[in-house]
Design a protein around this motif. Structure first.
Motif, short mmCIF file in Angstrom:
data_model
loop_
_atom_site.label_atom_id
_atom_site.label_comp_id
_atom_site.label_asym_id
_atom_site.label_seq_id
_atom_site.Cartn_x
_atom_site.Cartn_y
_atom_site.Cartn_z
N SER A 20 0.80 -1.30 -0.03
CA SER A 20 0.11 -0.13 -0.12
C SER A 20 0.88 1.27 -0.19
O SER A 20 0.31 2.15 -0.29
N SER A 21 2.18 1.10 0.11
CA SER A 21 3.01 2.37 0.27
C SER A 21 3.66 2.76 -0.95
O SER A 21 4.01 3.87 -1.21
N ASP A 31 7.67 4.94 -9.30
CA ASP A 31 6.59 5.02 -8.20
C ASP A 31 7.50 5.42 -6.96
O ASP A 31 8.62 5.60 -6.85
N LYS A 32 6.76 6.30 -6.15
CA LYS A 32 6.90 6.88 -4.95
C LYS A 32 6.89 5.86 -3.89
O LYS A 32 5.71 5.39 -3.69
N VAL A 33 7.79 6.00 -2.93
CA VAL A 33 7.48 5.14 -1.71
C VAL A 33 7.55 5.88 -0.42
O VAL A 33 8.25 6.69 -0.36
N HIS A 45 -2.70 -8.81 13.19
CA HIS A 45 -1.80 -8.81 12.30
C HIS A 45 -1.10 -7.32 12.19
O HIS A 45 -2.30 -6.32 12.21
N PRO A 46 -0.05 -7.28 11.55
CA PRO A 46 0.17 -5.74 11.21
C PRO A 46 -0.78 -5.11 10.27
O PRO A 46 -1.21 -6.32 9.27
N SER A 47 -0.93 -3.94 10.06
CA SER A 47 -1.58 -3.54 9.00
C SER A 47 -0.83 -2.68 7.81
O SER A 47 0.21 -2.18 8.51
N PHE A 48 -1.11 -2.80 6.78
CA PHE A 48 -0.51 -2.05 5.85
C PHE A 48 -0.69 -0.56 5.94
O PHE A 48 -1.69 -0.09 6.74
N SER A 49 0.31 0.19 5.70
CA SER A 49 0.12 1.67 5.93
C SER A 49 -1.16 2.54 5.38
O SER A 49 -1.47 3.37 6.13
#
Length: 409
Positions: A232-233, A252-254, A365-369
């Motif tokens: 998602s980043s 793409d930008k991170v 669980h961890p979530s995407f940003s």
């Protein structure tokens, strides 16, 4: 946790428990119900859907040339944002596909139905071959995206990629020619880095108590994953910009932020009765805690597995408020007996598989940003793969291994 895609109404048939009814075919009504595309058009809608969806047997995300392909799997995904990605990684024959079939909800008693993932037979094992290639995806009725991977540390994979002169036929690093042995090692690292980047939960499977190769691999991944974000980043660069130079256009930008890491669950399979005592399980728990004491896996943000009163949870699970509540999650599965009987006071192979499924589905669980849809996740995962293949950190590590003399040039 993954929710439903929201594409079916209350009158729609219940989602099926399996994906495949015949090898390489997508069945009509079950698939339309599963993927939230029921419309009430009867056989015509079913025929139309079947013509649009690819053969399930051809969904592999990684090609023989180690490139990421999304076109065949993309039609199975929707714009739903309530989904969970669960991956698995491990050496050959440890039961990865068996575990993934359980997570999918496959009912082996259903007549005429094949499991979503092929389980390695005794003949395949005896011939030192492997079943899974690349990354094989499936989607469950609960919108859980399951990713089964080819085995790491696999002699059969190494044999297939080795040329007569000992070089690798698979270009694992862009523009570099490597020996097959070194390329095979880098492949395992790249695959693990990708899975920790695009999954919410990653099952790291080993056989028995004393095989710690997967611990070593995950420790290496923890060192080399820097700069690889979650799917998602990634956002498309602006199509028109008067201030952007030629080096930034079309890329793409991170987004800035810490490195994302999927929540690992270390699963040890085929344990013998003597390995399943509470004392031995607690010792295994302490060992893995010490091994990863300085790794990013010790973060409490990896989530807590739901409590229960079973032997497995009391011996292995962490509890809120405990000093060691940040340890990596650990689960043990006993060897399967022919009658799957309970060995002494310990639980059976099948019952422990069920408990593992319950824990994976219930744990946080961890979530995407950022919020991302299933289709966006897949498209950006392909971009993550390019970042992994072009990682200067992994390339430098490869050069270090090559100069060490451990691998032929």
């Amino acid at each position: 946790m993954a929710g439903s895609s929201g594409g079916t109404g209350s009158s729609s048939p219940l989602p099926p428990k399996i994906l495949l009814a015949k090898p390489g075919l997508v069945t009509g009504a079950p698939v339309s119900a599963k993927f939230g595309r029921t419309g009430g058009g009867g056989e015509d809608d079913t025929t139309s859907l079947r013509s649009r969806l690819p053969s399930v047997g051809s969904l592999n995300l990684l090609s023989d040339s180690w490139d990421f392909h999304i076109d065949r799997f993309l039609p199975f995904l929707t714009e739903n944002t309530e989904f969970t990605v669960v991956g698995v990684i491990g050496p050959p024959g440890v039961g990865k596909s068996m575990i993934m079939n359980e997570l999918y909800g496959f009912d082996a008693t259903s007549p005429g139905m094949l499991p979503p993932y092929t389980i390695q037979s005794e003949d395949v094992t005896a011939m030192a071959r492997h079943c899974s290639m690349g990354i094989e995806p499936r989607v469950s009725a609960e919108r859980i995206i399951l990713l089964d991977t080819q085995p790491v540390f696999s002699p059969s994979v190494l044999a297939e990629m080795m040329r007569p002169d000992g070089s690798s036929s698979v270009p694992v690093l862009s523009g570099e020619s490597l020996s097959a042995e070194l390329a095979h090692e880098i492949m395992s690292i790249q695959l693990a880095v990708l899975m920790t980047s695009i999954c919410h939960t990653l099952l790291v499977v080993s056989e028995g108590v004393h095989d710690h190769n997967m611990w070593r691999l995950m420790s290496t991944v923890d060192l080399l994953k820097h700069g690889i974000p979650d799917p998602s980043s990634l956002t498309p660069a602006p199509t028109q910009s008067s201030t952007s130079g030629p080096e930034t256009e079309g890329k793409d930008k991170v987004h800035e932020g810490g490195d994302y890491m999927a929540a690992p669950i270390f699963v040890h399979t085929k344990l013998q009765d003597q390995d399943l005592t509470e004392r031995n399980c607690m010792q295994l728990k302490k060992t893995i805690t010490h091994y990863f004491s300085s790794s990013s896996f010790m973060r409490e943000t990896l989530g807590n597995i739901a409590k229960d009163d079973s032997f497995s949870s009391s011996a292995l699970s962490t509890r809120n408020g405990d000093p060691d509540s940040t340890i990596p999650k650990l689960f043990v599965i006993p060897v399967k007996h022919k009658d799957d009987s309970h060995a002494n006071q310990y639980e059976s192979h099948n019952s422990m598989l069920w408990k593992l499924r319950d824990k994976v589905l219930s744990m946080s669980h961890p979530s995407f940003s950022k919020t991302v849809s299933e289709r966006e996740w897949l498209k950006n995962s392909a971009k993550i793969w390019e970042l992994v293949k072009n990682s200067t950190i992994i390339a430098d590590y490869s050069k270090t291994l090559q100069s060490s003399g451990l691998f032929r040039r």
